[in-house]
Enzyme design. Structure first.
Site, PDB file in Angstrom:
ATOM      1  CG  PHE A   1      -2.292  -0.410   0.942  1.00 53.13           C
ATOM      2  CD1 PHE A   1      -2.747  -0.484  -0.360  1.00 53.13           C
ATOM      3  CD2 PHE A   1      -3.162  -0.724   1.963  1.00 53.13           C
ATOM      4  CE1 PHE A   1      -4.040  -0.874  -0.643  1.00 53.13           C
ATOM      5  CE2 PHE A   1      -4.456  -1.111   1.699  1.00 53.13           C
ATOM      6  CZ  PHE A   1      -4.898  -1.196   0.384  1.00 53.13           C
TER       7      PHE A   1
ATOM      8  CG  HIS B   1      -8.298  -8.619   3.579  1.00 56.59           C
ATOM      9  ND1 HIS B   1      -7.234  -7.821   3.900  1.00 56.59           N
ATOM     10  CD2 HIS B   1      -9.106  -8.615   4.683  1.00 56.59           C
ATOM     11  CE1 HIS B   1      -7.372  -7.361   5.145  1.00 56.59           C
ATOM     12  NE2 HIS B   1      -8.494  -7.835   5.638  1.00 56.59           N
TER      13      HIS B   1
ATOM     14  CG  ASN C   1       6.634  -5.056   8.647  1.00 61.33           C
ATOM     15  OD1 ASN C   1       6.190  -5.660   7.676  1.00 61.33           O
ATOM     16  ND2 ASN C   1       6.388  -3.785   8.864  1.00 61.33           N
TER      17      ASN C   1
END
Ligand code: NAD
Length: 256
Positions: free
Chosen positions: A35, A121, A220
């Site tokens: 994103f 999702h 991450n």
């Protein structure tokens, strides 16, 4: 980094039931932007919210237009070291399942069976009728849409056809949420990879695991708000970290 890797190895060795929770960051090394990356797909095309998709034929046309303008990015993507390392851990009987926010289907391509990948999702590699849930392949939709941008409708019930993804504003899939909770509560090691951990309700699972007594690992590139709750945080590229984990020891990916 070496210490972190040793600690991660140790936590995996001690675990008898591990769950991986993945976000867009595990697929960036396959060429699918997340994103945040500037210039990525999602900065060029604002995601269409569910209520807008439902509200007008024009928005449904726009949604299919964007899908076919951008589909090559996902269609051409191949699993990277991160996906392959998880598939390896699955084959070893360590990894029970993957709970993913991704819609690209790459965990399944990497060799994890469909029923061990919980897609919170949805999936953008096929489409569904929103009313009767009839499945459509993208080839079928492409044949209807591409010539003159005719918006497809279900040939069984007339309902709206949409990629099998969960849009912002759309209800979460009940069965997937139930299975994700079940897996989260049954694991003793929960590893979150490549997720900013800000999109709820999905981002609630890491803390649920931790509160239930599992060890929590976050891998991450950037810091996340949930780092303070983790037993181990590794800031780095997933491909490098998981590649490093598997290279040159008994877990070696060998000729995978
Ligand atoms: P996000 O974009 O909010 O966060 C991704 C995180 O991954 C970031 O914190 C970033 O620092 C990190 N990251 C990126 N590349 C990395 C790498 N190679 N190694 C380690 N870390 C890396 O993504 P999210 O948390 O998954 O939430 C966004 C939503 O967007 C999800 O709901 C998802 O459905 C959707 N989405 C899906 C895809 C896909 O299917 N591949 C791609 C983009 C967005």
């Amino acid at each position: 980094h070496a210490d972190n890797l040793a600690r991660l190895r140790e936590l995996i060795a001690q675990s008898s039931r591990m769950v991986a929770f993945t976000g867009a960051g595990i697929s960036t090394e396959s060429g699918i932007p997340d994103f945040r990356s500037p210039g990525g797909l999602w900065t060029k095309y604002r995601p269409i919210e569910f209520q807008d998709f439902m509200a007008s034929e024009e928005m449904r046309r726009e949604s299919w237009h964007i899908k076919f303008a951008t589909e090559k990015v996902i269609a051409d993507a191949k699993p990277n070291k991160g996906h392959l390392a998880l598939a390896h851990l699955y084959r070893q009987g360590k990894l029970s399942s993957v709970i993913t926010q991704n819609i690209d289907g790459l965990h399944q391509v990497s060799g994890i069976p469909d029923d061990r990948v919980i897609e919170l999702h949805g999936n953008t590699t096929y489409a569904l009728c929103l009313d009767c849930h009839q499945r459509y392949e993208l080839d079928q939709i492409r044949a209807i849409f591409l010539p003159d941008e005719t918006v497809p409708h279900c040939d069984r019930c007339g309902g709206f056809i949409k990629t099998a993804t969960i849009s912002f504003g759309q209800a979460m899939p009940v069965e997937e949420m139930r299975r994700a909770e079940e897996e989260t509560l049954a694991c003793d090691l929960f590893v979150a990879l490549g997720s900013s951990l800000v999109v709820f309700p999905a981002a609630g699972f890491p803390l649920m695991a931790k509160q239930n007594g599992a060890r929590l690992v976050i891998i991450n590139r950037d810091a996340t708000k949930q780092d303070p709750y983790a037993d181990l945080v590794i800031n780095g590229s997933i491909g490098e970290v998981l590649g490093g984990l598997l290279d040159g020891d008994e877990l070696s990916m060998g000729r995978d």
